[in-house]
Design a protein around this motif. Sequence first.
Motif, PDB file in Angstrom:
ATOM      1  N   SER A 283      63.077 -38.474  45.172  1.00 39.38           N
ATOM      2  CA  SER A 283      64.159 -38.045  46.060  1.00 39.38           C
ATOM      3  C   SER A 283      63.956 -38.542  47.479  1.00 39.38           C
ATOM      4  CB  SER A 283      64.273 -36.516  46.048  1.00 39.38           C
ATOM      5  OG  SER A 283      64.674 -36.056  44.779  1.00 39.38           O
ATOM      6  N   LYS A 284      62.715 -38.492  47.953  1.00 35.13           N
ATOM      7  CA  LYS A 284      62.428 -39.010  49.291  1.00 35.13           C
ATOM      8  C   LYS A 284      62.724 -40.503  49.365  1.00 35.13           C
ATOM      9  CE  LYS A 284      58.208 -37.323  49.767  1.00 35.13           C
ATOM     10  NZ  LYS A 284      56.892 -37.011  50.360  1.00 35.13           N
ATOM     11  N   GLY A 285      62.379 -41.209  48.293  1.00 32.04           N
ATOM     12  CA  GLY A 285      62.659 -42.644  48.252  1.00 32.04           C
ATOM     13  C   GLY A 285      64.153 -42.933  48.316  1.00 32.04           C
ATOM     14  N   CYS A 286      64.955 -42.159  47.550  1.00 32.57           N
ATOM     15  CA  CYS A 286      66.411 -42.351  47.546  1.00 32.57           C
ATOM     16  C   CYS A 286      67.016 -42.037  48.918  1.00 32.57           C
ATOM     17  CB  CYS A 286      67.053 -41.462  46.486  1.00 32.57           C
ATOM     18  SG  CYS A 286      66.666 -41.922  44.783  1.00 32.57           S
ATOM     19  N   THR A 287      66.576 -40.936  49.515  1.00 28.70           N
ATOM     20  CA  THR A 287      67.087 -40.552  50.838  1.00 28.70           C
ATOM     21  C   THR A 287      66.763 -41.624  51.864  1.00 28.70           C
ATOM     22  OG1 THR A 287      66.721 -38.213  50.287  1.00 28.70           O
ATOM     23  CG2 THR A 287      67.038 -38.753  52.604  1.00 28.70           C
ATOM     24  N   PHE A 288      65.531 -42.082  51.824  1.00 30.10           N
ATOM     25  CA  PHE A 288      65.071 -43.107  52.770  1.00 30.10           C
ATOM     26  C   PHE A 288      65.877 -44.391  52.616  1.00 30.10           C
ATOM     27  CE2 PHE A 288      62.278 -46.702  53.732  1.00 30.10           C
ATOM     28  CZ  PHE A 288      61.888 -46.399  55.030  1.00 30.10           C
ATOM     29  N   SER A 289      66.032 -44.879  51.367  1.00 28.70           N
ATOM     30  CA  SER A 289      66.720 -46.150  51.143  1.00 28.70           C
ATOM     31  C   SER A 289      68.197 -46.058  51.518  1.00 28.70           C
ATOM     32  CB  SER A 289      66.568 -46.603  49.685  1.00 28.70           C
ATOM     33  OG  SER A 289      67.176 -45.689  48.797  1.00 28.70           O
ATOM     34  N   LEU A 290      68.829 -44.901  51.252  1.00 29.91           N
ATOM     35  CA  LEU A 290      70.243 -44.735  51.587  1.00 29.91           C
ATOM     36  C   LEU A 290      70.455 -44.757  53.099  1.00 29.91           C
ATOM     37  CD1 LEU A 290      73.181 -44.186  50.874  1.00 29.91           C
ATOM     38  CD2 LEU A 290      72.628 -41.740  50.774  1.00 29.91           C
ATOM     39  N   LEU A 291      69.633 -44.024  53.841  1.00 26.42           N
ATOM     40  CA  LEU A 291      69.787 -43.972  55.297  1.00 26.42           C
ATOM     41  C   LEU A 291      69.629 -45.352  55.923  1.00 26.42           C
ATOM     42  CD1 LEU A 291      67.868 -40.663  56.134  1.00 26.42           C
ATOM     43  CD2 LEU A 291      70.340 -41.044  56.192  1.00 26.42           C
ATOM     44  N   ILE A 292      68.620 -46.086  55.478  1.00 23.92           N
ATOM     45  CA  ILE A 292      68.383 -47.424  56.023  1.00 23.92           C
ATOM     46  C   ILE A 292      69.534 -48.368  55.674  1.00 23.92           C
ATOM     47  CG2 ILE A 292      66.844 -49.427  56.008  1.00 23.92           C
ATOM     48  CD1 ILE A 292      65.706 -47.013  57.461  1.00 23.92           C
ATOM     49  N   SER A 293      70.035 -48.269  54.440  1.00 22.25           N
ATOM     50  CA  SER A 293      71.140 -49.137  54.024  1.00 22.25           C
ATOM     51  C   SER A 293      72.418 -48.829  54.795  1.00 22.25           C
ATOM     52  CB  SER A 293      71.395 -48.991  52.521  1.00 22.25           C
ATOM     53  OG  SER A 293      70.319 -49.513  51.777  1.00 22.25           O
ATOM     54  N   LEU A 294      72.671 -47.549  55.065  1.00 22.02           N
ATOM     55  CA  LEU A 294      73.853 -47.171  55.841  1.00 22.02           C
ATOM     56  C   LEU A 294      73.801 -47.773  57.241  1.00 22.02           C
ATOM     57  CD1 LEU A 294      74.348 -43.418  54.844  1.00 22.02           C
ATOM     58  CD2 LEU A 294      75.953 -45.299  54.425  1.00 22.02           C
ATOM     59  N   ILE A 295      72.630 -47.744  57.838  1.00 23.58           N
ATOM     60  CA  ILE A 295      72.456 -48.369  59.155  1.00 23.58           C
ATOM     61  C   ILE A 295      72.733 -49.869  59.061  1.00 23.58           C
ATOM     62  CG2 ILE A 295      70.770 -48.918  60.965  1.00 23.58           C
ATOM     63  CD1 ILE A 295      69.414 -46.219  60.311  1.00 23.58           C
ATOM     64  N   GLY A 296      72.225 -50.486  57.998  1.00 21.51           N
ATOM     65  CA  GLY A 296      72.435 -51.917  57.801  1.00 21.51           C
ATOM     66  C   GLY A 296      73.903 -52.271  57.651  1.00 21.51           C
ATOM     67  N   VAL A 297      74.642 -51.484  56.854  1.00 25.13           N
ATOM     68  CA  VAL A 297      76.074 -51.739  56.656  1.00 25.13           C
ATOM     69  C   VAL A 297      76.830 -51.601  57.971  1.00 25.13           C
ATOM     70  CG1 VAL A 297      78.174 -50.882  55.546  1.00 25.13           C
ATOM     71  CG2 VAL A 297      76.063 -51.054  54.232  1.00 25.13           C
ATOM     72  N   LEU A 298      76.479 -50.579  58.750  1.00 24.67           N
ATOM     73  CA  LEU A 298      77.132 -50.369  60.037  1.00 24.67           C
ATOM     74  C   LEU A 298      76.905 -51.555  60.977  1.00 24.67           C
ATOM     75  CD1 LEU A 298      78.713 -48.484  61.920  1.00 24.67           C
ATOM     76  CD2 LEU A 298      76.530 -47.464  62.610  1.00 24.67           C
TER      77      LEU A 298
END
Length: 421
Positions: A283-298
């Motif tokens: 779960s920590k891995g999923c949360t971490f990867s999602l947050l970083i990817s959202l920043i990247g998309v922005l």
Amino acid sequence: MKAYYPQILSMGARVFVSFIGLLLSYYIVNLYGQALVGQYFLLLSFSILLSQIFLFGMGPKLNILSSEEVNLIKLLLEILKKTIISFFLVCILSIFIVKVFLKFPMSIFYLIIPSVLLGCILIISELLKGSGRYLVSQLYMGAISNLIFILLLYLYSRYNGVINNIEFIVSCWIVALIISLMSCIIVFIKGYKYEKDNMHSFAIKLKDLWPIFLSSVGIYCFSQIDLWLISTSFDPELIAQYGLAVKLTMILSISTLSVRALAASQIPNYYLKDKNLLQSEISKGCTFSLLISLIGVLLIALFGNTLIDHFFGMDYSQTLNILLIFSVGQLANSTTGACDLLLSHTGHQRDIFKITFLSFLILMLTLSILLIFEIDKIEFFAICVSLTILFQNLLVTYVAFLRTSIVSLPFGGSFKRERLS
């Protein structure tokens, strides 16, 4: 922040690997014309496919055996037996690829040799992951060979001028892969701890490899089939733009690949010992990867057009639209993290194969419809890919939960508790 230290460390390695990959793409795009760039991206795509075939689905098994510190000589002999079969498959498929997809003159050996070298590096990298050296493994998954590749291209072009020939580019790549492979083998052997008299009985069985082999190859074909089909119907200039978008999407996959590398060593260690701990880490891995990817998309949405024009030129104006569409699929990957590894590393390989096969059929059907009706908007191909990736990841996550009781989603532990209460 300390709780996410392993993910941050792993992502740091992925950032470096991705940066080197982008540097290589930037250098080749600016050094050669669009037609040659399109040839390079297409050849690279098929070489990675063939390297997956050479790996022969051994990844999860190599992770497990390496973590168990089995006898090295026996392990290498088992690997050799399987690569004899996979090498034959690589040669057969290479003939087909050259005849059907590569519409430019090139010897088949310029496809087979780098593919086998890449496959060997993949094998050693999986062994490094299993032994806990996932950071070193990630560096050899692209950074080391690409750095040497860039250096070779730079030195030759500086002192001898630019040679606009795909075989020359591949020759430099082969030299870089050989140097990288040799150093990778040395690093693995020096750091591998095992008892020489430990003759613990084990075998890499073909019946266990086929589901993973077909799934991993299917997953890669799934991610590249659009590029291959486009290469048969669109101009080389458009292929170059589409191929560049595929490469740039790797920016968004940095966090996902980092947590997957970590999960590859966590799942074999925690699944039978402590499922609650494994759920927490997943779960920590999923949360971490999602947050970083959202920043990247922005960042891509805000500054992507300016950056592409600056670094790659006005000739790549359509790349941003394709990249933003791919972002949807990549966000699905980031949200579900290592969902497929929960199945492949716990004996449920057949489920991955079934889901991958179904997703591949759906993607082939939609892409074929576009080709039949001669849709000339390349963005529609990217939309088909992203929507199918979304469907596949959600289905794998659901099946992984049914089989393992682990939820591969951000805050998955909370979700599971609510469902069970």
